[in-house]
Scaffold this motif. Structure first.
Motif, PDB file in Angstrom:
ATOM      1  N   THR A  29       0.801  -1.224   0.000  1.00 19.41           N
ATOM      2  CA  THR A  29       0.000   0.000   0.000  1.00 19.41           C
ATOM      3  C   THR A  29       0.835   1.275   0.000  1.00 19.41           C
ATOM      4  O   THR A  29       0.334   2.329  -0.354  1.00 19.41           O
ATOM      5  N   ILE A  30       2.086   1.189   0.421  1.00 21.99           N
ATOM      6  CA  ILE A  30       2.958   2.366   0.446  1.00 21.99           C
ATOM      7  C   ILE A  30       4.143   2.108  -0.476  1.00 21.99           C
ATOM      8  O   ILE A  30       4.873   1.132  -0.311  1.00 21.99           O
ATOM      9  N   SER A  31       4.342   2.988  -1.426  1.00 27.88           N
ATOM     10  CA  SER A  31       5.414   2.789  -2.402  1.00 27.88           C
ATOM     11  C   SER A  31       6.786   3.040  -1.781  1.00 27.88           C
ATOM     12  O   SER A  31       6.923   3.764  -0.784  1.00 27.88           O
ATOM     13  N   THR A  32       7.789   2.452  -2.389  1.00 31.72           N
ATOM     14  CA  THR A  32       9.167   2.702  -1.980  1.00 31.72           C
ATOM     15  C   THR A  32       9.488   4.184  -2.139  1.00 31.72           C
ATOM     16  O   THR A  32      10.193   4.767  -1.305  1.00 31.72           O
ATOM     17  N   ALA A  33       8.942   4.817  -3.148  1.00 29.60           N
ATOM     18  CA  ALA A  33       9.160   6.254  -3.355  1.00 29.60           C
ATOM     19  C   ALA A  33       8.634   7.061  -2.172  1.00 29.60           C
ATOM     20  O   ALA A  33       9.271   8.036  -1.751  1.00 29.60           O
ATOM     21  N   ALA A  37      10.706   9.462   0.219  1.00 28.56           N
ATOM     22  CA  ALA A  37      10.294  10.864   0.353  1.00 28.56           C
ATOM     23  C   ALA A  37      10.083  11.240   1.815  1.00 28.56           C
ATOM     24  O   ALA A  37      10.444  12.340   2.247  1.00 28.56           O
ATOM     25  N   ALA A  38       9.499  10.325   2.595  1.00 27.86           N
ATOM     26  CA  ALA A  38       9.296  10.592   4.020  1.00 27.86           C
ATOM     27  C   ALA A  38      10.642  10.740   4.728  1.00 27.86           C
ATOM     28  O   ALA A  38      10.833  11.648   5.541  1.00 27.86           O
ATOM     29  N   LYS A  39      11.591   9.856   4.421  1.00 27.47           N
ATOM     30  CA  LYS A  39      12.932   9.965   5.001  1.00 27.47           C
ATOM     31  C   LYS A  39      13.619  11.249   4.555  1.00 27.47           C
ATOM     32  O   LYS A  39      14.282  11.917   5.342  1.00 27.47           O
ATOM     33  N   ALA A  40      13.450  11.600   3.284  1.00 29.93           N
ATOM     34  CA  ALA A  40      14.092  12.796   2.735  1.00 29.93           C
ATOM     35  C   ALA A  40      13.589  14.079   3.398  1.00 29.93           C
ATOM     36  O   ALA A  40      14.286  15.097   3.381  1.00 29.93           O
ATOM     37  N   VAL A 102      12.580   4.424   8.713  1.00 31.96           N
ATOM     38  CA  VAL A 102      11.136   4.628   8.726  1.00 31.96           C
ATOM     39  C   VAL A 102      10.571   3.550   9.654  1.00 31.96           C
ATOM     40  O   VAL A 102      10.631   2.364   9.342  1.00 31.96           O
ATOM     41  N   VAL A 103      10.043   3.961  10.798  1.00 30.63           N
ATOM     42  CA  VAL A 103       9.489   3.022  11.768  1.00 30.63           C
ATOM     43  C   VAL A 103       8.120   2.538  11.312  1.00 30.63           C
ATOM     44  O   VAL A 103       7.807   1.352  11.376  1.00 30.63           O
ATOM     45  N   PRO A 107      -0.186   6.445   3.993  1.00 33.05           N
ATOM     46  CA  PRO A 107      -0.107   7.333   2.829  1.00 33.05           C
ATOM     47  C   PRO A 107       0.140   8.812   3.178  1.00 33.05           C
ATOM     48  O   PRO A 107       0.640   9.563   2.346  1.00 33.05           O
ATOM     49  N   THR A 108      -0.200   9.238   4.408  1.00 34.16           N
ATOM     50  CA  THR A 108      -0.062  10.662   4.739  1.00 34.16           C
ATOM     51  C   THR A 108       0.716  10.948   6.020  1.00 34.16           C
ATOM     52  O   THR A 108       0.839  12.106   6.419  1.00 34.16           O
ATOM     53  N   SER A 109       1.235   9.925   6.685  1.00 35.25           N
ATOM     54  CA  SER A 109       2.001  10.169   7.913  1.00 35.25           C
ATOM     55  C   SER A 109       3.052   9.087   8.090  1.00 35.25           C
ATOM     56  O   SER A 109       2.917   7.981   7.560  1.00 35.25           O
TER      57      SER A 109
END
Length: 149
Positions: A29-33, A37-40, A102-103, A107-109
């Motif tokens: 459900t969550i892409s590698t991208a 992006a969250a880490k970035a 990423v723990v 999609p939004t958090s």
């Protein structure tokens, strides 16, 4: 109590008769991208601490983000903007080493953990940043941290 058993070819549920799960799906459900992006979103924070640039740190935070944690001096809470005083007092940390994980992510958090060694004041720190995706941009809404000795 019945145990749940997982097999590569079939998923079985601990229900009467161990019948295969009719609605079981194996969806990513969550892409590698999105993970990247969250880490970035924390790049500005990490680079700002390393270079002593509060402007760069600010790139990572939403305006009203909070910061709470424990330092050797005690409990700290308030605005993330208090990092400006830290940078002014201690400057850059060119020997800083950071590790980002990423723990958990939706999609939004996301919850991002950062271990940082060799901060400008000579300490090490573990941070947990809650980042939120709004209008396509991931930024920190809350920082919780522990400074190690």
């Amino acid at each position: 109590m019945k145990l749940i058993q997982f097999k590569m070819e079939h998923a079985h549920c601990a229900n009467e008769g161990n019948a295969p799960m009719a609605n079981s799906q194996n969806l990513k459900t969550i892409s590698t991208a999105d993970h990247e992006a969250a880490k970035a979103a924390l790049d500005g924070y990490i680079e700002g601490l390393e270079t002593g640039s509060f402007t760069r740190i600010a790139d990572s935070f939403w305006e009203n983000a909070t910061m709470t944690g424990v330092t050797p001096a005690g409990f700290v809470e308030g605005s993330w903007r208090e990092l400006e005083g830290y940078v002014e007092q201690f400057g850059a940390a060119p020997e800083q080493i950071s590790h980002v994980d990423v723990v958990s992510i939706t999609p939004t958090s996301a919850l991002i953990r950062i271990d940082i060694e060799n901060l400008a004041d000579g300490t090490d720190c573990t941070d947990f940043h809650t980042v939120v995706k709004k209008d396509g941009a991931w930024k920190v809404i809350a920082k919780v941290f522990h400074v190690h000795g």
